[in-house]
Design an enzyme around this catalytic site. Structure first.
Site, PDB file in Angstrom:
ATOM      1  N   ARG A  94      72.405  65.655-127.114  1.00  0.00           N
ATOM      2  CA  ARG A  94      72.338  65.699-128.580  1.00  0.00           C
ATOM      3  C   ARG A  94      73.751  65.712-129.146  1.00  0.00           C
ATOM      4  NH1 ARG A  94      67.979  64.103-128.263  1.00  0.00           N
ATOM      5  NH2 ARG A  94      66.014  64.995-128.955  1.00  0.00           N
ATOM      6  N   HIS A 104      71.974  55.781-129.163  1.00  0.00           N
ATOM      7  CA  HIS A 104      70.873  56.689-128.789  1.00  0.00           C
ATOM      8  C   HIS A 104      69.767  55.922-128.037  1.00  0.00           C
ATOM      9  CE1 HIS A 104      68.730  60.704-129.820  1.00  0.00           C
ATOM     10  NE2 HIS A 104      68.299  60.207-128.669  1.00  0.00           N
TER      11      HIS A 104
HETATM   12  P1  NAP Z   1      64.551  70.549-119.818  1.00  0.00           P
HETATM   13  O1  NAP Z   1      63.668  70.038-118.738  1.00  0.00           O
HETATM   14  O2  NAP Z   1      64.025  71.571-120.749  1.00  0.00           O
HETATM   15  O3  NAP Z   1      65.869  71.111-119.101  1.00  0.00           O
HETATM   16  C1  NAP Z   1      66.849  71.813-119.793  1.00  0.00           C
HETATM   17  C2  NAP Z   1      67.887  72.309-118.787  1.00  0.00           C
HETATM   18  O4  NAP Z   1      68.980  72.906-119.514  1.00  0.00           O
HETATM   19  C3  NAP Z   1      67.342  73.392-117.855  1.00  0.00           C
HETATM   20  O5  NAP Z   1      67.941  73.254-116.588  1.00  0.00           O
HETATM   21  C4  NAP Z   1      67.830  74.676-118.527  1.00  0.00           C
HETATM   22  O6  NAP Z   1      68.025  75.763-117.655  1.00  0.00           O
HETATM   23  C5  NAP Z   1      69.171  74.233-119.046  1.00  0.00           C
HETATM   24  N1  NAP Z   1      69.632  75.106-120.145  1.00  0.00           N
HETATM   25  C6  NAP Z   1      69.044  75.326-121.338  1.00  0.00           C
HETATM   26  N2  NAP Z   1      69.774  76.199-122.073  1.00  0.00           N
HETATM   27  C7  NAP Z   1      70.834  76.529-121.318  1.00  0.00           C
HETATM   28  C8  NAP Z   1      71.939  77.386-121.517  1.00  0.00           C
HETATM   29  N3  NAP Z   1      72.088  78.084-122.654  1.00  0.00           N
HETATM   30  N4  NAP Z   1      72.841  77.499-120.522  1.00  0.00           N
HETATM   31  C9  NAP Z   1      72.699  76.820-119.359  1.00  0.00           C
HETATM   32  N5  NAP Z   1      71.662  75.979-119.106  1.00  0.00           N
HETATM   33  C10 NAP Z   1      70.745  75.834-120.082  1.00  0.00           C
HETATM   34  O7  NAP Z   1      65.089  69.338-120.718  1.00  0.00           O
HETATM   35  P2  NAP Z   1      65.153  67.788-120.346  1.00  0.00           P
HETATM   36  O8  NAP Z   1      63.802  67.160-120.396  1.00  0.00           O
HETATM   37  O9  NAP Z   1      65.939  67.642-119.095  1.00  0.00           O
HETATM   38  O10 NAP Z   1      65.961  67.212-121.610  1.00  0.00           O
HETATM   39  C11 NAP Z   1      67.268  67.653-121.930  1.00  0.00           C
HETATM   40  C12 NAP Z   1      67.675  67.097-123.273  1.00  0.00           C
HETATM   41  O11 NAP Z   1      67.943  65.689-123.178  1.00  0.00           O
HETATM   42  C13 NAP Z   1      66.602  67.132-124.374  1.00  0.00           C
HETATM   43  O12 NAP Z   1      66.489  68.422-124.935  1.00  0.00           O
HETATM   44  C14 NAP Z   1      67.129  66.119-125.361  1.00  0.00           C
HETATM   45  O13 NAP Z   1      68.011  66.762-126.249  1.00  0.00           O
HETATM   46  C15 NAP Z   1      67.920  65.156-124.497  1.00  0.00           C
HETATM   47  N6  NAP Z   1      67.341  63.802-124.445  1.00  0.00           N
HETATM   48  C16 NAP Z   1      68.130  62.742-124.762  1.00  0.00           C
HETATM   49  C17 NAP Z   1      67.627  61.464-124.694  1.00  0.00           C
HETATM   50  C18 NAP Z   1      68.494  60.279-125.005  1.00  0.00           C
HETATM   51  O14 NAP Z   1      68.020  59.150-125.024  1.00  0.00           O
HETATM   52  N7  NAP Z   1      69.775  60.454-125.223  1.00  0.00           N
HETATM   53  C19 NAP Z   1      66.302  61.242-124.289  1.00  0.00           C
HETATM   54  C20 NAP Z   1      65.516  62.344-123.987  1.00  0.00           C
HETATM   55  C21 NAP Z   1      66.035  63.624-124.058  1.00  0.00           C
HETATM   56  P3  NAP Z   1      66.779  76.496-116.934  1.00  0.00           P
HETATM   57  O15 NAP Z   1      66.290  75.518-115.914  1.00  0.00           O
HETATM   58  O16 NAP Z   1      67.380  77.682-116.332  1.00  0.00           O
HETATM   59  O17 NAP Z   1      65.763  76.746-118.013  1.00  0.00           O
END
Ligand code: NAP
Length: 312
Positions: free
Chosen positions: A227, A275
């Site tokens: 983001r 994006h």
């Molecule tokens: P997810 O499965 O919820 O994984 C989030 C990861 O971040 C988990 O490992 C979590 O740790 C870690 N985390 C969260 N808060 C943290 C903190 N304060 N300190 C350290 N680690 C932290 O999310 P995801 O599906 O991988 O997606 C991640 C993000 O990608 C989305 O939220 C979105 O913003 C972005 N995204 C971008 C696109 C694009 O096209 N650019 C597309 C889709 C998504 P834990 O495992 O310990 O909970």
């Protein structure tokens, strides 16, 4: 009971989703905008949403589930009026694969100097770069969830020296998994490239600021695929201008589309993507929606629920 499909998207995109959802969930009644009529509103059981207007899910007294079609739910969670029913986000295998491809392209291009070679071409320069092995190139992936975990493992398979950082302990084959604040600064200081895949929460907003950018290895690069608000954009520009960072590959921005005249557009050390690192693939995502709907009706556990108090 009926299903509400609600979002801010072009009609053609909505119609594509609707036809795939109808095929995956035959016999359902669909509404395409929040109903004004209280009788119709009382029929809505599930809202399937893509960036709905704030407040648009109010007044649905029998709503049991909000299913997001997008992976990131930061904007949804900013809507203080959102009903307190379970909220599920999209976890789409095709999106994970697309994200791994984008991250691999960015890391490989940085490691082999391909972005610099493009600049050299424009300048008419013939200069061969030093070739490092993948194992000599340290990659740090921030966030080891659905996307970050897949990215870290894809890079590890390619031979990169991959570390990962998350909130809780994680275990991924070939990845040096770190967790907690104490591990962050040493991990940032070691990495040649940092790939950000954290969710946007109160704790991760402005994550890349003057302090954390200064903690990175001098000359390292940043790849932001999560983001825009993870980065203080003015601090990143300062770090690039001073040589603290070599390059930034940015898919996401504080304001999207990236405004005309923004310095990122013309900065020689910034590579911009609009994006598009990984989009939800409706063809596979409808199966995820259908499975959750069936689980809801069967009283089984729902998949991919967001924990609102932690923000992801
Ligand atoms: P997810 O499965 O919820 O994984 C989030 C990861 O971040 C988990 O490992 C979590 O740790 C870690 N985390 C969260 N808060 C943290 C903190 N304060 N300190 C350290 N680690 C932290 O999310 P995801 O599906 O991988 O997606 C991640 C993000 O990608 C989305 O939220 C979105 O913003 C972005 N995204 C971008 C696109 C694009 O096209 N650019 C597309 C889709 C998504 P834990 O495992 O310990 O909970």
């Amino acid at each position: 009971m009926s299903l509400l499909l609600s979002g801010r998207w072009p009609d053609a995109e909505r119609d594509q989703w609707l036809s795939l959802l109808r095929a995956a969930l035959p016999g359902e009644t669909w509404l395409l905008s929040p109903p004004g009529d209280p009788g119709q509103a009382a029929e809505v059981e599930v809202a399937i949403v893509a960036n709905p207007l704030p407040g648009s899910l109010n007044d649905l007294p029998n709503l049991r589930l909000i299913q997001s079609l997008w992976a990131g739910v930061d904007r949804l969670l900013q809507d203080q009026t959102m009903p307190a029913v379970p909220l599920a986000r999209m976890v789409d295998p095709a999106m994970n694969e697309a994200m791994a491809q984008t991250a691999l392209w960015a890391v490989l291009s940085l490691h082999r100097g391909f972005f610099d070679l493009q600049e050299q071409q424009r300048a008419g320069l013939w200069r061969q770069p030093r070739q490092l092995r993948a194992a000599e190139w340290r990659v740090l992936v921030l966030g080891l969830g659905e996307l970050g975990g897949r990215v870290a493992q894809t890079l590890a398979v390619q031979g990169y020296a991959v570390s990962g950082w998350s909130r809780r302990a994680a275990s991924l084959v070939g990845v040096d998994c770190q967790q907690g604040q104490a591990a962050l600064v040493p991990a940032l200081a070691r990495a040649d490239v940092v790939v950000n895949l954290l969710p946007l929460t109160e704790l991760t907003q402005d994550f890349f600021n003057a302090t954390s950018l200064a903690a990175m290895k001098r000359g390292a690069s940043l790849v932001n695929l999560a983001r825009g608000a993870h980065i203080v954009e003015s601090d990143l520009l300062t770090a690039l201008d001073s040589g603290q960072l070599s390059r930034a590959v940015l898919d996401v921005f504080v304001h999207e589309p990236l405004p005309d005249g923004h310095r990122f557009w013309t900065h020689p050390k910034v590579t911009i993507l609009p994006h598009c690192a990984a989009q939800t693939d409706a063809r596979s995502a409808v199966a995820v929606v259908a499975e959750n709907l069936r689980a809801l009706r069967a009283g089984l556990p729902l998949q991919h629920l967001v924990q609102r108090e932690r923000g992801y």
